[in-house]
Motif scaffolding. Structure first.
Motif, PDB file in Angstrom:
ATOM      1  N   UNK A 214       0.697  -1.200  -0.040  1.00  0.00           N
ATOM      2  CA  UNK A 214      -0.097   0.042  -0.134  1.00  0.00           C
ATOM      3  C   UNK A 214       0.863   1.202  -0.199  1.00  0.00           C
ATOM      4  N   UNK A 215       2.101   1.239   0.218  1.00  0.00           N
ATOM      5  CA  UNK A 215       3.056   2.376   0.448  1.00  0.00           C
ATOM      6  C   UNK A 215       3.323   2.776  -0.953  1.00  0.00           C
ATOM      7  N   UNK A 216       2.957   1.889  -1.963  1.00  0.00           N
ATOM      8  CA  UNK A 216       3.370   2.332  -3.447  1.00  0.00           C
ATOM      9  C   UNK A 216       2.139   2.590  -3.879  1.00  0.00           C
ATOM     10  N   UNK A 217       0.829   2.579  -3.513  1.00  0.00           N
ATOM     11  CA  UNK A 217      -0.579   2.695  -4.265  1.00  0.00           C
ATOM     12  C   UNK A 217      -0.278   4.457  -4.837  1.00  0.00           C
ATOM     13  N   UNK A 218      -0.942   4.531  -5.867  1.00  0.00           N
ATOM     14  CA  UNK A 218      -1.238   5.698  -6.917  1.00  0.00           C
ATOM     15  C   UNK A 218      -2.403   6.119  -6.888  1.00  0.00           C
ATOM     16  N   UNK A 219      -2.607   7.352  -7.302  1.00  0.00           N
ATOM     17  CA  UNK A 219      -4.031   7.851  -7.289  1.00  0.00           C
ATOM     18  C   UNK A 219      -4.986   7.488  -6.483  1.00  0.00           C
ATOM     19  N   UNK A 220      -4.433   7.696  -5.023  1.00  0.00           N
ATOM     20  CA  UNK A 220      -5.379   7.074  -4.110  1.00  0.00           C
ATOM     21  C   UNK A 220      -5.978   5.609  -4.070  1.00  0.00           C
ATOM     22  N   UNK A 221      -4.905   4.871  -4.584  1.00  0.00           N
ATOM     23  CA  UNK A 221      -5.373   3.348  -4.582  1.00  0.00           C
ATOM     24  C   UNK A 221      -5.902   2.920  -5.977  1.00  0.00           C
ATOM     25  N   UNK A 222      -6.094   3.875  -7.002  1.00  0.00           N
ATOM     26  CA  UNK A 222      -6.656   3.370  -8.209  1.00  0.00           C
ATOM     27  C   UNK A 222      -5.601   2.240  -8.738  1.00  0.00           C
TER      28      UNK A 222
END
Length: 697
Positions: free
Chosen positions: A492-500
Motif C-alpha cells: 500500500x505504500x506504493x499505491x497511486x491515485x489514492x489506490x486506483x
C-alpha cells in the motif's frame, strides 16, 4: 496422399525459409530498426505489451536447437548465436499471461534475420488483468539491457557476494524508511546462503526513492565480508520472520516487532514467538516464545484498523482472523490477542462439537475472543468434514465472479483502499490451474468481509492451445505448463491515485510447481505486478444490503444499498445481505433503479420519467441472461398493500430452503407475498450466513 505430403513440405519450407517474416511474425507486427551502436555484436529483441508498449519481463525465446533466452526486466534480450547471425532464425515465444497469434503448427513463432547492431520489437497481447513489471530481487535484473549499453536503475548495494535468490517478503515503514525482510536467501559465492532471514532498507517513493514503476534499491544488512547477515539473534539456523509492525510507546517513539518461527525438516515450525528490532545491533532479539497454553499462531501480514473506537493490529491468515490492540503492552502480551472464531472463549481448536458456540437456532456464533483459536478456511474444512458445520456456516466462501466456481485461498494480503472505499485482497489460490501460481482480487466492506466474489488477475499457467477467445484458466490443468508464485504481498505504500493503481509481488519459484526446469535468474526471486482497479473486469459483485423500515413511504429509507450508499443512521447489524451485485457497470449488466413508492421501494430496469428521486441501486445482468454463477432475482409483492420484496429465492416457503446454496432472510409473514412470474434481473447469490456486522463476544 503423396501430393498432400508434398504440399505440406512446401508449405513448411516456405514458412521456415521465406524472405520475410513468417505469417505469425507478421501478425505480431514485428518491426526492425538500428537501435544501438553497430559496434555491438548483439541483436536486440524487445518484447512489449501491445496495450502499454512496456517491455515484458520473463518471456522465453527459444531457438530451434533449444537455446533459450529470457527477457530481462525491461523486456530485452541481447541475442547472439555466432553461426546464426545474418541467417534466418525462428524463435518460439512464451510466457505466463501473455500470448500472440499462432502459426498453422500452433507455435507462437517469430522469424527474423539477426544482424549486429539491429533490433526487433515483438508485441504480445496481455490475457491477464495485472501487468508484469520487473524482477525485484536477485542479480542482473537488467542484464541484457546493460549488455546492450542501456542505462538501467541500480537495484542493490554493491557487494563481493551479491544476493541471487530470495524467498517471500514482509515489509514495514520504520523511522522514515521501508524495511524489508525475506526468508531463505541465496548468494553468488555459495549454495549455503542465509537461512535466518535477510533484511534491507529502501527509501520511500519520492525524494530519494525509486518510482515503483521502475524498481526498488535495497541497502542490505551485511556482515563485514559482504555476506547478508541473519536478521534474528538466535543460534538456530533455519528461522523465518513475518508480520512486521511498528508500535508507538507513550513518548511517541517507534518500536519494530516481528513474529518468528524456528523450522525443522520437513519445513515444520517447532517454536515461534515475538521478536523486537534492536537498533544498536540491527537484528531482532527474541521477546518471548509462544507458551503451550496460548491458543493463537502468529506471523502473518499486519495492518491497522479502528473498531469500536479502539485501534488494533489485524493479521491475515489468509484473511484477517487475529488481532490485538495496537499498543506496546498488548503487543507483548500473547494472552491479549483475539481470534475471529465460532469457538467458546478459551478453546483450542480440535474439531469437536462441544467447543462450538451456537445460538438458540443452532447456528454458529462468530466474534472476536481473547486467547481463542481462530477458525479460518482450514479449520472450517475440518468442521464440515466432521459434519459439525455446512459450507454456509463458513466466514468466507470465495467464488469466481464469472463462473461461480469455488476458489480455495492459500495466502495473500488485505489492506484498505481509498479509491474503492473498500478493503481489497490480493489472494493466492490453492489448487487452481497451477498448484500455487494463480492470484485473485477480492473486495470486502470490512476487514473480515464478506469476502465472496473475485477475479483472477495473475496466472502462472501456459496452455498449449490457449487462445485469446477464451479465459486462460478454462483449459484443463493437465495440459498446462505451470510455475509457482506464492506469498503474495500488496504494497500500500506504493499505491497511486489514492489506490486506483496498486502494486503487488510474490515469490516466483519452481518449488511446489511441478516445473521440470528452473527459470534462469528469475527462479526463487520476487516479481512485481501492477493492477489498475478501474479495469472493467474488476467491477466485482459487492454486498447489497436490504433496509426495511415500518411505514417506509416515499420519504423513508427502506431500500437496497451497497455499503457507501447505506443511509446515515441505519444500523448495519440489522440489515440483511440478500445478494451481491456490482456497484459499477460491468460487462453484460444494466442499471437497476430504485424508485420510492407509498409502500417502500420498487426496483426497475427502466428509469421512470416522472420519478425524480429514482437512483441506480446496483448493476445486474438482465433477467433473460444466463450468466454463470448468477441467480434470478424475483420480485415479490403484497397484492393488498403493494409492498415489494426482492429475493433470489424461487419460493419464500421456509420448507424449501436450499440450505448452503443461497442465503436470504425472509419476512416474518412471507405468505402474503406473491412472486412475479419472470425474474427482474440476475444477481450473485449470498452463499454464507456470516455477517460481519453481527459479531458477538
Amino acid at each position: 496422399m503423396l501430393n498432400w505430403k508434398l504440399a505440406a513440405i512446401v508449405s513448411l519450407w516456405s514458412i521456415l525459409h521465406g524472405s520475410l517474416a513468417s505469417s505469425a511474425g507478421e501478425a505480431s507486427r514485428l518491426t526492425a530498426a538500428a537501435a544501438q551502436s553497430s559496434s555491438t555484436p548483439y541483436f536486440r529483441i524487445t518484447v512489449v505489451d501491445e496495450e502499454t508498449g512496456r517491455g515484458i519481463p520473463l518471456v522465453r525465446l527459444a531457438t530451434t536447437n533449444r537455446a533459450e533466452y529470457w527477457t530481462d526486466s525491461a523486456g530485452v534480450v541481447a541475442f547472439w548465436e555466432p553461426e546464426m547471425m545474418g541467417t534466418r532464425v525462428q524463435l518460439e515465444a512464451s510466457t505466463y499471461g501473455y500470448s500472440m497469434p499462432r502459426n498453422m503448427f500452433g507455435q507462437q513463432a517469430v522469424n527474423f534475420i539477426p544482424r549486429a547492431g539491429e533490433s526487433l520489437v515483438v508485441k504480445m497481447h496481455r490475457d491477464m488483468i495485472a501487468q508484469r513489471l520487473y524482477r525485484l530481487t536477485g542479480a542482473d535484473i537488467y542484464r541484457d539491457s546493460r549488455m546492450l549499453g542501456d542505462t538501467t536503475p541500480e537495484t542493490q548495494d554493491p557487494s563481493p557476494m551479491p544476493v541471487t535468490g530470495m524467498d517471500s517478503v514482509v515489509t514495514a515503514v520504520y523511522r522514515g524508511k521501508m524495511y524489508w525482510i525475506w526468508g531463505d536467501t541465496a548468494v553468488s559465492a555459495t549454495n549455503l546462503g542465509n537461512f535466518r532471514a535477510t533484511g534491507a532498507t529502501s527509501a520511500l517513493p519520492g525524494p530519494g526513492g525509486l518510482d515503483p514503476e521502475v524498481g526498488v534499491y535495497y541497502t542490505f544488512f551485511r556482515n563485514p565480508d559482504g555476506r547478508v547477515r541473519g536478521m534474528i539473534n538466535t543460534d538456530h539456523n533455519l528461522t523465518w520472520l513475518g508480520g512486521m509492525h511498528v508500535v508507538l510507546d507513550g513518548d511517541g517513539r517507534e518500536h519494530l516487532f516481528t513474529h518468528y518461527a524456528k523450522i525443522k525438516p520437513p519445513l515444520t515450525a517447532f517454536a515461534n514467538g515475538l521478536a523486537k528490532f534492536n537498533d544498536s545491533t540491527d537484528q531482532f532479539d527474541i521477546v518471548w516464545a509462544t507458551p503451550e497454553d496460548a491458543r493463537l499462531d502468529l506471523g502473518a501480514n499486519h495492518f491497522r484498523h479502528s473498531d469500536g473506537g479502539r485501534e488494533y493490529f489485524y493479521q491475515d491468515n489468509p484473511f484477517p482472523c487475529i488481532r490485538c490492540l495496537a499498543d506496546l503492552d498488548s503487543i507483548q502480551d500473547i494472552y491479549s490477542y483475539e481470534g475471529l472464531t465460532c469457538l467458546k472463549p478459551g478453546s483450542k481448536f480440535d474439531a469437536s462439537s462441544g467447543q462450538l458456540l451456537r445460538d438458540g437456532q443452532g447456528r454458529l456464533v462468530w466474534g472476536w475472543r481473547r486467547n481463542t483459536s481462530a477458525v479460518g478456511p482450514a479449520e472450517m474444512k475440518k468442521l464440515i468434514h466432521a459434519g459439525l458445520a455446512g459450507k454456509a456456516d463458513a466466514p468466507l466462501a470465495l467464488r469466481d465472479a464469472r463462473t461461480g466456481s469455488e476458489v480455495a485461498p492459500h495466502g495473500g494480503s488485505v489492506y484498505w483502499n481509498e479509491h474503492r472505499q473498500r478493503w481489497v485482497a490480493c489472494m493466492l489460490q490453492h489448487f487452481g490451474t497451477s498448484l500455487l501460481g494463480e492470484v485473485w482480487y477480492f473486495e470486502g466492506d470490512t476487514p473480515v468481509g464478506p469476502w465472496i466474489y473475485g477475479e483472477k488477475i495473475v496466472t502462472h499457467t501456459i496452455f498449449a492451445d490457449a487462445g485469446r477467445e477464451r479465459r486462460v484458466d478454462e483449459a484443463p490443468p493437465e495440459a498446462a505448463e505451470t510455475y509457482a508464485f506464492y506469498n503474495v504481498k500488496h504494497h500500500p505504500e506504493f499505491d497511486r491515485e489514492e489506490g486506483r493503481v496498486i502494486y503487488l509481488e510474490g515469490t516466483y519459484t519452481m518449488t511446489f510447481s511441478g516445473a521440470k526446469h528452473p527459470t534462469p535468474r528469475y527462479d526463487y526471486n520476487q516479481v512485481m505486478y501492477k493492477l489498475d482497479l478501474d479495469d472493467e473486469r474488476l467491477r466485482l459483485p459487492v454486498p447489497v444490503y436490504r433496509l426495511v423500515e415500518n411505514g417506509g413511504g416515499p420519504n423513508g429509507l427502506s431500500g437496497y444499498y451497497t455499503k457507501p450508499d447505506v443511509p446515515r443512521g441505519a444500523r448495519l447489524n440489522e440489515l440483511a445481505i440478500p445478494f451481491f451485485a456490482p456497484d459499477r457497470p460491468r460487462k453484460g449488466t444494466v442499471p437497476v433503479y430504485q424508485v420510492r413508492q407509498d409502500q417502500g421501494v420498487r426496483l426497475t430496469l427502466s428509469k421512470p420519467e416522472a420519478a425524480t428521486d429514482a437512483a441506480v441501486a446496483f448493476f445486474a445482468p438482465p433477467g433473460g441472461a444466463a450468466d454463470r454463477g448468477t441467480a434470478p432475482l424475483y420480485e415479490y409483492a403484497d397484492p393488498q398493500t403493494g409492498e415489494r420484496f426482492y429475493s433470489v429465492k424461487a419460493s419464500l416457503d421456509p420448507s424449501e430452503d436450499s440450505g448452503d446454496a443461497m442465503i436470504d432472510e425472509l419476512p416474518r409473514d412471507p405468505g402474503r407475498f406473491r412472486r412475479a412470474q419472470e425474474p427482474l434481473c440476475r444477481v450473485w447469490p449470498n452463499p454464507i450466513r456470516f455477517h460481519p456486522y453481527r459479531l458477538r463476544p
